[in-house]
Design a protein around this motif. Structure first.
Motif, short mmCIF file in Angstrom:
data_model
loop_
_atom_site.label_atom_id
_atom_site.label_comp_id
_atom_site.label_asym_id
_atom_site.label_seq_id
_atom_site.Cartn_x
_atom_site.Cartn_y
_atom_site.Cartn_z
N GLU A 1 0.86 -1.18 0.00
CA GLU A 1 0.00 0.00 0.00
C GLU A 1 0.89 1.23 0.00
OE1 GLU A 1 -0.27 -2.05 2.96
OE2 GLU A 1 -1.79 -3.40 2.18
N TYR A 2 0.69 2.10 -0.96
CA TYR A 2 1.54 3.28 -1.11
C TYR A 2 0.92 4.54 -0.55
CZ TYR A 2 4.25 0.44 -4.38
OH TYR A 2 5.02 -0.54 -4.95
N GLY A 3 -0.34 4.52 -0.19
CA GLY A 3 -1.00 5.73 0.30
C GLY A 3 -1.41 6.64 -0.84
N PHE A 4 -1.56 7.94 -0.52
CA PHE A 4 -2.00 8.93 -1.49
C PHE A 4 -0.90 9.94 -1.78
CE2 PHE A 4 -6.59 8.21 -0.45
CZ PHE A 4 -6.99 7.98 -1.75
N THR A 5 -0.96 10.49 -2.97
CA THR A 5 -0.15 11.65 -3.33
C THR A 5 -0.95 12.52 -4.28
OG1 THR A 5 1.98 12.43 -4.18
CG2 THR A 5 1.01 10.52 -5.29
#
Length: 168
Positions: free
Chosen positions: A77-81
């Motif tokens: 899971e990379y999260g948001f950007t």
């Protein structure tokens, strides 16, 4: 009215958003070795370019998955950007490697994670094989398709699925 007396209808989904929370799109990507990495990377980045051209602000998330999620290396899971270049670097960094000796993949757990990230927004799923589910005999997930569909609907997520068997 159309020729022959029928009615032409078209529905569109229009959502207004507060600029403090721009629209979100989470990409759930099958990162097993059967997925051709170069094609997948190119296509995702092209879609992101189109989205960025159409929207003044955009939150992008990324979740990758393989056959099972019990192994920490199987789902990332990379999260948001909001930075397009950062997102593209995440996509470039996806390691498309062999999964376990099953034909099915495990997007259900990845979709549930994405649902929590993108509640009320959009999820794009890309895979090339069927999925594991609770009771399939492998024990790779405790989720059923019905549970995931219900949870996604309750969270107000719209899901777009590319489940093409061949990426060439």
């Amino acid at each position: 009215p159309c020729e022959g007396g029928g009615q032409a209808t078209k529905s569109i989904d229009i959502r207004f958003y507060d600029e403090s929370e721009p629209p979100a799109v989470v990409f759930c990507i099958d990162s097993t070795g059967s997925m051709p990495g170069a094609v997948v990377r190119t296509n995702i980045k092209s879609v992101v370019d189109d989205l960025a051209a159409a929207l003044p602000a955009l939150r992008l998330g990324l979740v990758t998955f393989k056959d099972r999620t019990s192994n920490p290396d199987e789902q990332e899971e990379y999260g948001f950007t909001t930075n397009i270049a950062t997102f593209k670097s995440w996509v470039d960094g996806i390691q498309f490697t062999q999964g376990y000796p099953t034909y099915e993949e495990n997007p259900l757990d990845a979709l549930m994670y994405a649902k929590d990230m993108a509640a009320g927004w959009y999820i794009a799923l890309a895979t090339d094989n069927p999925f594991h589910y609770a009771g399939d005999g492998w024990g790779y997930t405790n989720l059923t398709k019905a549970q995931v569909i219900s949870a996604l609907a309750a969270a107000g997520c719209s899901v777009f699925i590319d489940a093409t068997a061949t990426y060439s």
